[in-house]
Each structure stands twice: as C-alpha cells, then as structure tokens.
Enzyme design. Sequence first.
Site, short mmCIF file in Angstrom:
data_model
loop_
_atom_site.label_atom_id
_atom_site.label_comp_id
_atom_site.label_asym_id
_atom_site.label_seq_id
_atom_site.Cartn_x
_atom_site.Cartn_y
_atom_site.Cartn_z
N ASP A 21 -23.01 -91.61 4.15
CA ASP A 21 -22.33 -92.82 3.71
C ASP A 21 -20.86 -92.45 3.49
O ASP A 21 -20.53 -91.71 2.56
CB ASP A 21 -22.96 -93.33 2.41
CG ASP A 21 -22.33 -94.63 1.91
OD1 ASP A 21 -21.25 -95.00 2.40
OD2 ASP A 21 -22.93 -95.26 1.01
N HIS A 22 -20.00 -92.99 4.36
CA HIS A 22 -18.59 -92.57 4.34
C HIS A 22 -17.88 -93.04 3.07
O HIS A 22 -16.78 -92.57 2.76
CB HIS A 22 -17.86 -93.13 5.57
CG HIS A 22 -16.82 -92.17 6.11
ND1 HIS A 22 -16.06 -91.37 5.31
CD2 HIS A 22 -16.44 -91.90 7.39
CE1 HIS A 22 -15.24 -90.66 6.06
NE2 HIS A 22 -15.45 -90.95 7.33
N ARG A 23 -18.48 -93.94 2.32
CA ARG A 23 -17.88 -94.35 1.04
C ARG A 23 -18.01 -93.26 -0.01
O ARG A 23 -17.29 -93.26 -1.00
CB ARG A 23 -18.55 -95.63 0.53
CG ARG A 23 -18.41 -96.84 1.45
CD ARG A 23 -19.26 -98.00 1.00
NE ARG A 23 -20.69 -97.66 0.97
CZ ARG A 23 -21.65 -98.51 0.61
NH1 ARG A 23 -21.33 -99.75 0.24
NH2 ARG A 23 -22.92 -98.14 0.60
N VAL A 24 -18.96 -92.33 0.22
CA VAL A 24 -19.22 -91.26 -0.74
C VAL A 24 -18.89 -89.89 -0.16
O VAL A 24 -18.30 -89.05 -0.82
CB VAL A 24 -20.70 -91.30 -1.19
CG1 VAL A 24 -21.00 -90.18 -2.18
CG2 VAL A 24 -21.06 -92.65 -1.78
N PRO A 52 -21.23 -97.77 5.85
CA PRO A 52 -20.54 -97.17 7.00
C PRO A 52 -21.12 -95.78 7.29
O PRO A 52 -20.72 -94.79 6.68
CB PRO A 52 -19.08 -97.09 6.54
CG PRO A 52 -19.15 -97.04 5.05
CD PRO A 52 -20.38 -97.79 4.63
#
Length: 414
Positions: free
Chosen positions: A386-389, A213
């Site tokens: 990276d929106h997960r991080v 994402p």
Amino acid sequence: MEALSPTMEEGRVVKWHKRDGDPVKAGETLAEVETDKAVMDLVARADGVLRQVAAAEGQTVAVGSVVAVIAAPGEAVGATPASAPRPAAASSEGGMRDAGSVVATPKSATAAVPGDATRVKASPLAKRIAKEAGVDLKLVTGSGPGGRVVKRDLDVSPSRGPVPAAAPAVVESHPASRISHPAPSGAPYDDIPLTQIRKTIAKRLATSLGPIPHFFLTTEVDMERASEARDALNQQLGDQGKVSFNDIIIKATAHALTKHPACNAWFQDDHIRYWHEVHMGMAVAVEDGLITPVIRNAELKALAEIGREAKELAERARNRRLQPNEYTGATFSVSNLGMFDIDQFTAVINPPEAGIIAVGSIVQKPVVVEGQLTARRRMRITMSCDHRVIDGATGAAFLKTLKQMLENPLAMLL
C-alpha cells in the site's frame, strides 16, 4: 439474528437444533448460522419455550430481523412484526438482542401478500421451465435463498405432476456449507446466488483494489538451505508433526517484520498504526472462497508451534468453524499458491493491512553459483504494498531481509 461476526450483515440459517415448542435454556444452541466467514452457533439468551420459528433452513436473514421468539411457558405470543425476507441493509441494532426475540422473517408475513402484488423471485432456468410447462410460479414455494424459486422446486409443483429429469438439478458438494454446484441442465448458463463468504470477498476486494494504490515487488529466493533445514527438522520431529515450507515462510516473514516495523502497519482514515506485535494472516482456500486465519504473535513462536497452529486453523477454516477472533486482526498476510504449481502471482492487500506477500512454487532451476552452472531450488515472492504506507525502498529493504532469512535460516537466530 445477532451479528455473529464483526462484519456480518446477514446470515443464512443452516440448521435448527431446536423446533417450535421446544423448551430452551440460556446458552443452548438454537441454530447454526452461516455468516460472512464461518458457520456459527445462534444461542438462546433466556430460558423459555421456542415459539414462532420464522426462518426456514437455507433462508438468508438480515441482522436485526426476527427468526423466532423465546416465550415463557404458557405465555400467549402474538404475531411477530412482518418484514421483508432479505432487507437491503442490516439493522442498526445489529448486536446482541434481548431474550424476548431472536430475529428474521415470519413465513406468514410473506404468505399474506397477494400473489399479484409482488414479483415472484425465481432463477432464469426456473422461469424458462415454468413458461414451457405452463406453471404459475405464484403457486410454487421457493426453497432457494430468500424464497427464490429454483429448478428443484418445479420437480413437483401444484399445477403439474413430477417433472421427469435425466439428472438431478444440483450436486451437493460440501455438507457443512451446502454449496450447490449446477449439474448440466441444457440451459446456456445457471445463476447461483452468492454465498455469505463470496459476498464478503466481493465487498473486501472493492475496498482494496479500488481505493488502495498497490505496487508490487518481486524477488527470487534460493531455497536450498531452507529445504535442507526443513528435512532435518522433520526427521527430528518424527511423529510429533511436520514443518511445511509455508510454516518456514510465515516464521521468516514475522521475524523480518520485527526488523522493518514500517511494513507491519495498518492504514487508518487519519493516521497510520504501526504495530509492535506481529499477527500473521494465512490465506486458506475453502469450499466457496477464501479466509485468512491469524497466527498471533508469530514472531515469538517456535517453528513447530507455528506449524501445529497453522494446521489446526486451516482445518477449522475448511470446516467453517473459525471464531471471529481467529480470522481478524492480522497485521500482515501470506498467500501461497506454490502447491498448485504457480510460479508467480500478485495478491490483493487485505485492508487495513499495508502489505501481503504472494509465494510461488519451489522449482529446480539452472543458476550460476561461484562461476559454475548448477541446479538449485528457487522460489519467487511478490510483495503487494500500500503506497500510502510503504514506499518502494521500504518494501524493497523488507523483502531483502526476508530473502536473506530464507536463504540462510540461521539468520533468524540473530
């Protein structure tokens, strides 16, 4: 065919240094092989005599397939196992092989298949030319990847004489990679098989833009002080080398990452790895794609050292001579298209990294400074996250620090 890089699934034989019947010693280079990233040496794993060379120059072979046999002097060598020219998947034994075989596809194996038992592999242009000229493609030996029949194979074929042509079929553009670019042929299009590096780029993008994402943050940086500092440094260095704007950006980015370790991270399946070292990936355009050499521990290196290393890595990348440890393991990357007069763009994250910055050109713009309109050198930077991080505020804080360091290079000394 050994796995000569961590992600290699198949390799293209560029050049044989040894021929059938030549004596070889362990460690000697047998052939040059184009992997998914570079041109690497395939070396002998034992002393002996090279026998049954089964992969022609230009042929693509899966990892784990036989390309030749190293036999003892005087040893009788039986037929190598038949296999398809280009298996769909790599062998599970893809690493180093024992010296008894150095891996691919015997030409005799494909030759033994009856012509009507298999479909002839040929380019659309070759098929059209053959149909118009009444040539049976089963009688033509293909020189393209995997034995594919291409236009140049029809210039002289068994069932017809030389084919007159106003222009050559292809123009060789880069001797190291032998990438062919089609010359005008009168056809509406040409199908060019993917090179190893383009296959890897396609796979990497599919694992990046789809699952990751992305979100993007853009800022504009005043580069006046950085430009003045670069001019002064280059004057002082003289003939010892030059510092580029990209070197300054790499150094500043590495230093900013030490202040924001949440951006210096990898996303793993069930955890996030936060790195205490900064290994900067540097995107380099090569003849048929893109590769990212890595400047390791960039946060600890002087600017002149980064400049020298970046220049050496870029040169080896363009010559397809990078070793696997020189293009793997980056913790963050920089992509710069400013030299192409690109004002702003967004870059694709290179997994497992969590971020990359895209650098545009430095241009003079009218800006207001202390109430006065003046011309200043400005540059736009866009960060892909990276929106997960990385959350929005986390990425924005990193970008703010990077901007401060570029606008005031002395801040890197703090």
